[in-house]
Design a protein around this motif. Structure first.
Motif, PDB file in Angstrom:
ATOM      1  N   ASN A  94       2.333  40.399  80.538  1.00 38.19           N
ATOM      2  CA  ASN A  94       1.842  38.987  80.499  1.00 38.19           C
ATOM      3  C   ASN A  94       2.337  38.147  81.614  1.00 38.19           C
ATOM      4  OD1 ASN A  94       0.384  36.653  79.224  1.00 38.19           O
ATOM      5  ND2 ASN A  94       2.366  36.232  78.865  1.00 38.19           N
ATOM      6  N   LYS A 134      -3.779  39.949  91.209  1.00 36.95           N
ATOM      7  CA  LYS A 134      -4.354  40.646  89.935  1.00 36.95           C
ATOM      8  C   LYS A 134      -5.506  41.725  89.925  1.00 36.95           C
ATOM      9  CE  LYS A 134      -2.421  37.777  86.855  1.00 36.95           C
ATOM     10  NZ  LYS A 134      -1.488  38.074  85.985  1.00 36.95           N
ATOM     11  N   GLY A 142       6.857  37.501  79.362  1.00 39.66           N
ATOM     12  CA  GLY A 142       6.248  36.165  79.202  1.00 39.66           C
ATOM     13  C   GLY A 142       5.848  35.680  77.837  1.00 39.66           C
ATOM     14  N   TYR A 196      -2.511  35.124  94.549  1.00 44.45           N
ATOM     15  CA  TYR A 196      -2.594  35.344  93.194  1.00 44.45           C
ATOM     16  C   TYR A 196      -3.506  36.391  92.776  1.00 44.45           C
ATOM     17  CZ  TYR A 196      -3.277  34.381  88.169  1.00 44.45           C
ATOM     18  OH  TYR A 196      -3.243  34.152  86.932  1.00 44.45           O
ATOM     19  N   SER A 225      -4.549  40.323  83.364  1.00 44.78           N
ATOM     20  CA  SER A 225      -5.040  40.217  84.642  1.00 44.78           C
ATOM     21  C   SER A 225      -5.623  38.615  84.762  1.00 44.78           C
ATOM     22  CB  SER A 225      -6.011  41.224  84.845  1.00 44.78           C
ATOM     23  OG  SER A 225      -6.705  40.889  86.236  1.00 44.78           O
ATOM     24  N   ASP A 238      13.973  38.612  83.995  1.00 44.35           N
ATOM     25  CA  ASP A 238      12.880  38.535  85.366  1.00 44.35           C
ATOM     26  C   ASP A 238      12.495  39.801  85.303  1.00 44.35           C
ATOM     27  OD1 ASP A 238      11.652  38.458  87.678  1.00 44.35           O
ATOM     28  OD2 ASP A 238      13.405  36.921  88.330  1.00 44.35           O
ATOM     29  N   THR A 239      11.047  39.906  85.128  1.00 45.21           N
ATOM     30  CA  THR A 239      10.170  41.174  85.235  1.00 45.21           C
ATOM     31  C   THR A 239      10.367  41.949  86.765  1.00 45.21           C
ATOM     32  OG1 THR A 239       7.997  39.983  85.610  1.00 45.21           O
ATOM     33  CG2 THR A 239       8.955  40.764  83.302  1.00 45.21           C
ATOM     34  N   GLY A 261     -10.369  33.798  82.074  1.00 46.52           N
ATOM     35  CA  GLY A 261     -10.727  32.647  82.740  1.00 46.52           C
ATOM     36  C   GLY A 261      -9.636  31.819  82.757  1.00 46.52           C
ATOM     37  N   ILE A 315      -7.490  29.028  81.260  1.00 44.71           N
ATOM     38  CA  ILE A 315      -7.060  29.014  79.823  1.00 44.71           C
ATOM     39  C   ILE A 315      -6.032  27.796  79.828  1.00 44.71           C
ATOM     40  CG2 ILE A 315      -5.658  30.224  77.940  1.00 44.71           C
ATOM     41  CD1 ILE A 315      -8.649  31.525  78.633  1.00 44.71           C
ATOM     42  N   SER A 374       7.230  33.850  75.827  1.00 45.40           N
ATOM     43  CA  SER A 374       8.049  32.647  75.473  1.00 45.40           C
ATOM     44  C   SER A 374       6.903  31.383  75.220  1.00 45.40           C
ATOM     45  CB  SER A 374       9.190  31.954  76.230  1.00 45.40           C
ATOM     46  OG  SER A 374       8.722  32.225  77.670  1.00 45.40           O
ATOM     47  N   ARG A 375       5.917  31.484  76.180  1.00 42.95           N
ATOM     48  CA  ARG A 375       5.038  30.025  76.250  1.00 42.95           C
ATOM     49  C   ARG A 375       3.681  30.615  76.458  1.00 42.95           C
ATOM     50  NH1 ARG A 375       5.458  27.302  80.446  1.00 42.95           N
ATOM     51  NH2 ARG A 375       6.808  28.611  81.621  1.00 42.95           N
ATOM     52  N   ILE A 427      -0.085  32.096  76.705  1.00 44.12           N
ATOM     53  CA  ILE A 427      -0.790  33.240  76.332  1.00 44.12           C
ATOM     54  C   ILE A 427       0.130  34.286  75.782  1.00 44.12           C
ATOM     55  CG2 ILE A 427      -2.267  35.215  77.168  1.00 44.12           C
ATOM     56  CD1 ILE A 427      -3.587  33.217  79.197  1.00 44.12           C
ATOM     57  N   THR A 472      -2.890  26.099  79.398  1.00 44.56           N
ATOM     58  CA  THR A 472      -1.616  26.483  79.182  1.00 44.56           C
ATOM     59  C   THR A 472      -0.847  25.531  80.089  1.00 44.56           C
ATOM     60  OG1 THR A 472      -1.378  28.356  80.827  1.00 44.56           O
ATOM     61  CG2 THR A 472      -2.184  28.876  78.698  1.00 44.56           C
ATOM     62  N   VAL A 519      11.860  34.262  81.278  1.00 48.27           N
ATOM     63  CA  VAL A 519      12.610  33.941  82.362  1.00 48.27           C
ATOM     64  C   VAL A 519      13.734  32.929  82.312  1.00 48.27           C
ATOM     65  CG1 VAL A 519      11.195  33.019  83.991  1.00 48.27           C
ATOM     66  CG2 VAL A 519      12.698  34.470  84.916  1.00 48.27           C
ATOM     67  N   SER A 520      13.428  31.831  81.944  1.00 47.75           N
ATOM     68  CA  SER A 520      13.994  30.698  82.000  1.00 47.75           C
ATOM     69  C   SER A 520      14.229  29.664  80.816  1.00 47.75           C
ATOM     70  CB  SER A 520      13.670  29.630  83.265  1.00 47.75           C
ATOM     71  OG  SER A 520      12.300  29.491  82.994  1.00 47.75           O
ATOM     72  N   ASP A 521      13.066  29.822  79.954  1.00 48.96           N
ATOM     73  CA  ASP A 521      12.945  28.865  78.833  1.00 48.96           C
ATOM     74  C   ASP A 521      13.362  29.334  77.653  1.00 48.96           C
ATOM     75  OD1 ASP A 521      12.092  26.759  77.247  1.00 48.96           O
ATOM     76  OD2 ASP A 521      10.192  26.218  78.277  1.00 48.96           O
TER      77      ASP A 521
HETATM   78  P1  NAP Z   1       2.493  29.915  81.368  1.00 44.75           P
HETATM   79  O1  NAP Z   1       2.218  29.155  80.338  1.00 44.75           O
HETATM   80  O2  NAP Z   1       2.923  29.423  82.721  1.00 44.75           O
HETATM   81  O3  NAP Z   1       3.505  31.021  80.747  1.00 44.75           O
HETATM   82  C1  NAP Z   1       4.183  31.934  81.791  1.00 44.75           C
HETATM   83  C2  NAP Z   1       5.135  33.016  80.934  1.00 44.75           C
HETATM   84  O4  NAP Z   1       5.597  33.820  81.794  1.00 44.75           O
HETATM   85  C3  NAP Z   1       6.300  32.300  80.457  1.00 44.75           C
HETATM   86  O5  NAP Z   1       6.663  32.884  79.209  1.00 44.75           O
HETATM   87  C4  NAP Z   1       7.268  32.322  81.439  1.00 44.75           C
HETATM   88  O6  NAP Z   1       8.777  32.426  81.077  1.00 44.75           O
HETATM   89  C5  NAP Z   1       6.959  33.726  81.768  1.00 44.75           C
HETATM   90  N1  NAP Z   1       7.441  34.292  83.250  1.00 44.75           N
HETATM   91  C6  NAP Z   1       6.861  33.799  84.500  1.00 44.75           C
HETATM   92  N2  NAP Z   1       7.805  34.548  85.322  1.00 44.75           N
HETATM   93  C7  NAP Z   1       8.444  35.470  84.651  1.00 44.75           C
HETATM   94  C8  NAP Z   1       9.333  36.514  85.373  1.00 44.75           C
HETATM   95  N3  NAP Z   1       9.739  36.405  86.500  1.00 44.75           N
HETATM   96  N4  NAP Z   1       9.828  37.316  84.571  1.00 44.75           N
HETATM   97  C9  NAP Z   1       9.452  37.132  83.063  1.00 44.75           C
HETATM   98  N5  NAP Z   1       8.821  36.015  82.476  1.00 44.75           N
HETATM   99  C10 NAP Z   1       8.176  35.296  83.413  1.00 44.75           C
HETATM  100  O7  NAP Z   1       1.472  30.944  81.633  1.00 44.75           O
HETATM  101  P2  NAP Z   1       0.045  31.245  80.920  1.00 44.75           P
HETATM  102  O8  NAP Z   1      -0.955  30.831  81.449  1.00 44.75           O
HETATM  103  O9  NAP Z   1       0.226  31.768  79.415  1.00 44.75           O
HETATM  104  O10 NAP Z   1      -0.135  32.691  81.534  1.00 44.75           O
HETATM  105  C11 NAP Z   1       0.015  34.094  81.029  1.00 44.75           C
HETATM  106  C12 NAP Z   1      -0.600  35.162  81.986  1.00 44.75           C
HETATM  107  O11 NAP Z   1      -1.914  35.094  81.988  1.00 44.75           O
HETATM  108  C13 NAP Z   1      -0.103  35.380  83.262  1.00 44.75           C
HETATM  109  O12 NAP Z   1      -0.060  36.580  83.846  1.00 44.75           O
HETATM  110  C14 NAP Z   1      -1.380  34.482  84.115  1.00 44.75           C
HETATM  111  O13 NAP Z   1      -1.344  35.157  85.391  1.00 44.75           O
HETATM  112  C15 NAP Z   1      -2.411  35.077  83.164  1.00 44.75           C
HETATM  113  N6  NAP Z   1      -3.670  34.176  83.193  1.00 44.75           N
HETATM  114  C16 NAP Z   1      -3.726  32.734  82.966  1.00 44.75           C
HETATM  115  C17 NAP Z   1      -4.475  32.027  83.248  1.00 44.75           C
HETATM  116  C18 NAP Z   1      -4.788  30.656  82.781  1.00 44.75           C
HETATM  117  O14 NAP Z   1      -5.683  29.974  83.043  1.00 44.75           O
HETATM  118  N7  NAP Z   1      -3.621  29.921  82.180  1.00 44.75           N
HETATM  119  C19 NAP Z   1      -5.657  32.610  83.496  1.00 44.75           C
HETATM  120  C20 NAP Z   1      -5.878  33.920  83.779  1.00 44.75           C
HETATM  121  C21 NAP Z   1      -4.961  34.602  83.593  1.00 44.75           C
HETATM  122  P3  NAP Z   1       9.649  31.040  80.901  1.00 44.75           P
HETATM  123  O15 NAP Z   1       9.089  30.496  79.449  1.00 44.75           O
HETATM  124  O16 NAP Z   1      10.874  31.408  80.681  1.00 44.75           O
HETATM  125  O17 NAP Z   1       9.406  30.318  81.813  1.00 44.75           O
END
Ligand code: NAP
Length: 246
Positions: free
Chosen positions: A88, A159, A10, A155, A140, A61-62, A186, A188, A12-13, A15, A190, A35-37
């Motif tokens: 991630n 975690k 993950g 979810y 996590s 796809d993980t 916490g 974030i 690509s986008r 965190i 995104t 996975v897609s972008d």
């Molecule tokens: P995000 O902006 O939605 O980005 C998700 C990333 O994961 C993208 O790069 C996406 O790839 C990739 N992805 C999704 N499903 C996948 C799969 N099956 N195989 C491979 N890659 C996959 O999310 P984020 O907010 O950065 O979150 C990153 C991590 O932080 C996650 O584990 C999330 O649970 C954790 N987290 C986030 C928050 C928050 O508030 N944002 C809080 C706590 C924890 P594509 O670009 O190809 O779609």
């Protein structure tokens, strides 16, 4: 010192992308999984290369064992032995109460967040054990201890499982010179909130956060980078909460 070779799932986008940029500056060569972008992955790869790092993007796809094998095979073929893994990639599915959720969404969240982390950790453990060292950081969530009622208890449960995996794998791999830790973000800012159907969720949550704001992806990347670095050489099995006091 030889550059480290780190796989970021993950990457690509959000965190993951911020983590790739930070690790490139810290001296890592990067494998960016997505996975897609593909366009976002290439955009992040350009930033990584402009920091002087070698970088490959891999659509994987993980939750799919063959994809995970290909992710690591490409890493070794193009960059060399994998010395780091950031687990991630993660998804939440739509927001709502468990009773209103769709079984397919529950299955997808478990498969990506838990099985995906297990499959990638398994491949990394094999490679790093053979190599004699390595670092794994799992992303996590603070939801693992908050529970996230009414939003996504499924979810949060995945975690919490990632936290248990972090502890167990750290104990299992410590004697092999491999450290395993987690960062628990916490709220974030995104794209993840838009993906779950509520783009303004992070801003709205500010009042309930002691620091009165959502976090930025690069603030999580900084914690991940520390756990990936020799600065944390005696830290393993830890879950570092980066949640503005929540
Ligand atoms: P995000 O902006 O939605 O980005 C998700 C990333 O994961 C993208 O790069 C996406 O790839 C990739 N992805 C999704 N499903 C996948 C799969 N099956 N195989 C491979 N890659 C996959 O999310 P984020 O907010 O950065 O979150 C990153 C991590 O932080 C996650 O584990 C999330 O649970 C954790 N987290 C986030 C928050 C928050 O508030 N944002 C809080 C706590 C924890 P594509 O670009 O190809 O779609």
């Amino acid at each position: 010192m030889a550059r480290q070779v780190t796989v970021v799932t993950g990457g690509s986008r959000g965190i993951g992308a911020a983590t790739c940029a930070r690790l490139a500056a810290d001296g890592h060569d990067l494998v960016i999984g997505y996975v897609s972008d593909g366009a976002a992955a290439e955009w992040t790869a350009t930033a990584v290369r402009s920091a002087g790092a070698r970088c490959v993007t891999v659509r994987a796809d993980t939750s799919d064992e063959a994809d995970v094998d290909r992710l690591f095979d490409v890493a070794v073929d193009q960059l060399g032995p994998v010395t780091g893994l950031v687990n991630n990639a993660g998804v939440t599915g739509p927001l709502g109460r468990l009773a209103d959720s769709e079984p397919a969404d529950l299955r997808r969240v478990v498969e990506v967040n838990l099985l995906g982390t297990l499959l990638c950790s398994r491949r990394a453990a094999k490679a790093m054990t053979a190599w004699g060292s390595g670092v794994i950081v799992n992303v996590s969530s603070a939801s693992a201890t908050l529970g996230s009622p009414g939003e996504f208890v499924h979810y949060a449960a995945t975690k919490a499982a990632v936290d248990a995996l972090t502890l167990g794998l750290a104990k299992e791999l410590g004697p092999d010179g491999i450290r395993v830790n987690a960062v628990a973000p916490g709220m974030i800012d995104t794209d993840m909130h838009a993906a779950m159907g509520d783009p303004d969720r992070a801003e709205r949550a500010a009042a309930a956060i002691p620091l009165r704001r959502p976090g930025h992806a690069d603030e999580i990347a900084a914690a991940i980078a520390w756990l990936m670095s020799p600065e944390s050489s005696y830290t393993t099995g830890a879950v570092l909460r980066v949640a503005g006091g929540r």
